[in-house]
Design a protein around this motif. Structure first.
Motif, mmCIF file in Angstrom:
data_model
loop_
_atom_site.group_PDB
_atom_site.id
_atom_site.type_symbol
_atom_site.label_atom_id
_atom_site.label_comp_id
_atom_site.label_asym_id
_atom_site.label_seq_id
_atom_site.Cartn_x
_atom_site.Cartn_y
_atom_site.Cartn_z
ATOM 1 N N ALA A 52 -84.913 13.843 75.699
ATOM 2 C CA ALA A 52 -85.694 14.788 75.187
ATOM 3 C C ALA A 52 -85.017 15.896 74.776
ATOM 4 C CB ALA A 52 -87.027 14.998 76.223
ATOM 5 N N TYR A 53 -84.107 16.308 75.591
ATOM 6 C CA TYR A 53 -83.205 17.560 75.163
ATOM 7 C C TYR A 53 -82.340 17.316 73.754
ATOM 8 C CZ TYR A 53 -79.499 21.059 75.223
ATOM 9 O OH TYR A 53 -78.794 22.149 75.018
ATOM 10 N N LEU A 54 -81.867 16.116 73.654
ATOM 11 C CA LEU A 54 -81.013 15.917 72.362
ATOM 12 C C LEU A 54 -82.093 15.683 71.282
ATOM 13 C CD1 LEU A 54 -78.438 13.044 73.972
ATOM 14 C CD2 LEU A 54 -78.282 15.420 73.446
ATOM 15 N N TRP A 55 -83.303 14.999 71.495
ATOM 16 C CA TRP A 55 -84.183 14.805 70.404
ATOM 17 C C TRP A 55 -84.850 16.200 69.948
ATOM 18 C CZ3 TRP A 55 -85.194 11.662 67.027
ATOM 19 C CH2 TRP A 55 -86.483 11.581 66.140
ATOM 20 N N GLY A 56 -85.010 17.067 70.701
ATOM 21 C CA GLY A 56 -85.354 18.302 70.437
ATOM 22 C C GLY A 56 -84.468 19.246 69.778
ATOM 23 N N ARG A 57 -83.342 18.708 69.774
ATOM 24 C CA ARG A 57 -82.286 19.783 68.921
ATOM 25 C C ARG A 57 -81.741 18.654 67.954
ATOM 26 N NH1 ARG A 57 -83.322 21.038 73.620
ATOM 27 N NH2 ARG A 57 -82.858 23.508 74.333
ATOM 28 N N ARG A 58 -82.469 17.678 67.409
ATOM 29 C CA ARG A 58 -82.044 16.701 66.525
ATOM 30 C C ARG A 58 -81.368 17.555 65.200
ATOM 31 N NH1 ARG A 58 -87.474 16.195 67.201
ATOM 32 N NH2 ARG A 58 -88.806 16.641 65.543
ATOM 33 N N ARG A 59 -82.197 18.494 64.679
ATOM 34 C CA ARG A 59 -81.659 19.261 63.562
ATOM 35 C C ARG A 59 -80.307 20.023 63.776
ATOM 36 N NH1 ARG A 59 -85.625 23.457 61.294
ATOM 37 N NH2 ARG A 59 -84.103 23.326 59.765
ATOM 38 N N LEU A 60 -79.838 19.841 64.955
ATOM 39 C CA LEU A 60 -78.427 20.306 65.295
ATOM 40 C C LEU A 60 -77.276 19.050 65.282
ATOM 41 C CD1 LEU A 60 -76.582 22.514 66.436
ATOM 42 C CD2 LEU A 60 -77.332 21.995 68.444
ATOM 43 N N TYR A 61 -77.806 18.164 66.012
ATOM 44 C CA TYR A 61 -77.150 17.078 66.407
ATOM 45 C C TYR A 61 -76.893 16.148 65.013
ATOM 46 C CZ TYR A 61 -76.624 18.292 70.984
ATOM 47 O OH TYR A 61 -76.373 18.931 72.223
ATOM 48 N N ALA A 62 -78.238 15.852 64.261
ATOM 49 C CA ALA A 62 -78.399 14.728 63.379
ATOM 50 C C ALA A 62 -77.270 14.819 62.206
ATOM 51 C CB ALA A 62 -79.715 14.683 62.904
ATOM 52 N N PRO A 63 -76.844 16.142 61.855
ATOM 53 C CA PRO A 63 -75.900 16.214 60.739
ATOM 54 C C PRO A 63 -74.623 15.699 60.852
ATOM 55 C CG PRO A 63 -77.105 18.201 60.669
ATOM 56 C CD PRO A 63 -77.647 17.268 61.946
ATOM 57 N N GLU A 128 -64.602 31.972 64.234
ATOM 58 C CA GLU A 128 -65.452 31.163 63.439
ATOM 59 C C GLU A 128 -66.503 30.260 64.580
ATOM 60 O OE1 GLU A 128 -67.934 29.785 60.888
ATOM 61 O OE2 GLU A 128 -66.175 30.751 60.051
ATOM 62 N N PRO A 129 -67.531 30.661 64.664
ATOM 63 C CA PRO A 129 -68.586 29.957 65.721
ATOM 64 C C PRO A 129 -68.757 28.517 65.688
ATOM 65 C CG PRO A 129 -69.953 31.440 64.253
ATOM 66 C CD PRO A 129 -68.440 31.529 64.064
ATOM 67 N N GLU A 130 -68.719 27.875 64.280
ATOM 68 C CA GLU A 130 -68.783 26.760 63.858
ATOM 69 C C GLU A 130 -67.481 26.067 63.424
ATOM 70 O OE1 GLU A 130 -71.045 28.810 61.970
ATOM 71 O OE2 GLU A 130 -72.710 28.862 63.328
ATOM 72 N N ALA A 131 -66.431 26.483 64.505
ATOM 73 C CA ALA A 131 -65.418 25.801 63.859
ATOM 74 C C ALA A 131 -65.140 24.277 63.742
ATOM 75 C CB ALA A 131 -64.170 26.223 64.949
ATOM 76 N N HIS A 132 -65.731 23.295 64.416
ATOM 77 C CA HIS A 132 -65.630 22.112 64.561
ATOM 78 C C HIS A 132 -66.478 21.552 63.335
ATOM 79 C CE1 HIS A 132 -64.934 22.809 68.676
ATOM 80 N NE2 HIS A 132 -64.271 21.711 68.763
ATOM 81 N N VAL A 133 -67.582 22.143 63.112
ATOM 82 C CA VAL A 133 -68.268 21.453 61.911
ATOM 83 C C VAL A 133 -67.742 21.962 60.661
ATOM 84 C CG1 VAL A 133 -70.679 21.650 60.896
ATOM 85 C CG2 VAL A 133 -70.727 21.667 63.261
ATOM 86 N N LYS A 134 -67.145 23.243 60.492
ATOM 87 C CA LYS A 134 -66.658 23.596 59.203
ATOM 88 C C LYS A 134 -65.275 22.819 59.045
ATOM 89 C CE LYS A 134 -67.128 28.007 57.570
ATOM 90 N NZ LYS A 134 -67.023 29.344 57.515
ATOM 91 N N SER A 135 -64.745 22.366 60.117
ATOM 92 C CA SER A 135 -63.510 21.585 59.882
ATOM 93 C C SER A 135 -64.008 20.443 59.405
ATOM 94 C CB SER A 135 -62.850 21.242 61.330
ATOM 95 O OG SER A 135 -62.304 22.564 61.937
ATOM 96 N N ILE A 136 -64.943 19.745 59.801
ATOM 97 C CA ILE A 136 -65.320 18.430 59.004
ATOM 98 C C ILE A 136 -65.763 18.742 57.751
ATOM 99 C CG2 ILE A 136 -67.187 16.610 59.156
ATOM 100 C CD1 ILE A 136 -67.368 17.174 62.371
ATOM 101 N N LEU A 137 -66.442 19.712 57.347
ATOM 102 C CA LEU A 137 -66.501 20.097 55.812
ATOM 103 C C LEU A 137 -65.522 20.316 54.972
ATOM 104 C CD1 LEU A 137 -69.727 22.488 56.429
ATOM 105 C CD2 LEU A 137 -69.596 20.359 55.528
ATOM 106 N N ILE A 138 -64.265 20.792 55.645
ATOM 107 C CA ILE A 138 -63.076 20.937 55.029
ATOM 108 C C ILE A 138 -62.521 19.607 54.752
ATOM 109 C CG2 ILE A 138 -60.582 21.785 55.206
ATOM 110 C CD1 ILE A 138 -62.013 24.321 56.684
ATOM 111 N N VAL A 139 -62.599 18.589 55.723
ATOM 112 C CA VAL A 139 -61.936 17.308 55.732
ATOM 113 C C VAL A 139 -62.707 16.669 54.523
ATOM 114 C CG1 VAL A 139 -61.864 15.080 56.745
ATOM 115 C CG2 VAL A 139 -60.964 17.307 57.928
ATOM 116 N N VAL A 140 -63.944 16.740 54.517
ATOM 117 C CA VAL A 140 -64.734 15.955 53.681
ATOM 118 C C VAL A 140 -64.308 16.466 52.131
ATOM 119 C CG1 VAL A 140 -67.040 15.874 52.493
ATOM 120 C CG2 VAL A 140 -66.697 15.579 55.051
#
Length: 199
Positions: A52-63, A128-140
């Motif tokens: 339920a916790y993960l589903w409630g934050r699906r907009r965060l995890y799904a991308p 950078e608070p979203e360093a992991h996500v930004k790194s994935i974007l750079i890789v893409v």
């Protein structure tokens, strides 16, 4: 045993020894745990509540789930088709394909994984608070052009040069993606989240 079976045993045997050694390493103290209103650490989150916790934050995890899955599709389709492309279009023998791609994947996978982690560290140091996500974007972004052009090049050298660039990027995404999930998820739910992600 056939020689091939013995080679599998020889490669797997050290893993069994390592597993035995790991039994004697104590588990570290958990940090960043969920707590009750009184401040007490919650020892275990029930499976249904964790989902339920993960589903409630699906907009965060799904991308991250979707993005890393798409990168995996690029990675695995490339692994499947590159040998055939080199054999049909560039006259490689299977042995030459194995040597060329094997060396590229071995070295670039390690260098890419290390570089992905360093990129996250660098962005994190900059605040950078979203360093992991930004790194994935750079890789893409870095992956897009070599992925599109490499199969179309008329020479094997050109194709393999861009293949190196692709594998460096593809070596970086997976560790960064799984780490992003760990950072975003409370300690007691990290194992569940990672196991769902690996499906």
């Amino acid at each position: 045993f056939a020689p091939l079976q013995l080679s599998f045993f020889a490669v797997g045997a050290p893993g069994i020894l390592l597993a035995i050694v790991l039994l004697f390493i104590p588990e570290p103290t958990r940090k960043d745990v969920l707590r009750t209103a009184d401040g007490e650490a919650i020892a275990k989150v029930p499976f249904k509540e964790a989902l339920a916790y993960l589903w409630g934050r699906r907009r965060l995890y799904a991308p991250i789930y979707i993005g890393v899955t798409m990168l995996a599709m690029i990675h695995y389709s490339g692994i499947a088709w590159a040998p055939t492309l080199l054999i049909r279009n560039h006259g490689f023998s299977p042995a030459q394909v194995g040597l060329a791609l094997g060396l590229i994947h071995l070295t670039c996978g390690i260098i890419g994984a290390y570089s992905g982690a360093r990129l996250v560290e660098r962005l994190s140091r900059k605040g950078e608070p979203e360093a992991h996500v930004k790194s994935i974007l750079i890789v893409v972004c870095l992956l897009a052009i070599p992925s599109l052009i490499a199969p179309l090049l008329p020479t094997a050298v050109g194709m393999l040069t861009l293949w190196v660039a692709m594998q460096l990027c593809l070596g970086a995404y997976f560790g960064v993606g799984t780490t992003a999930l760990q950072v975003m998820t409370p300690n007691q739910m990290r194992g569940l989240n990672t196991s769902i992600f690996m499906l």
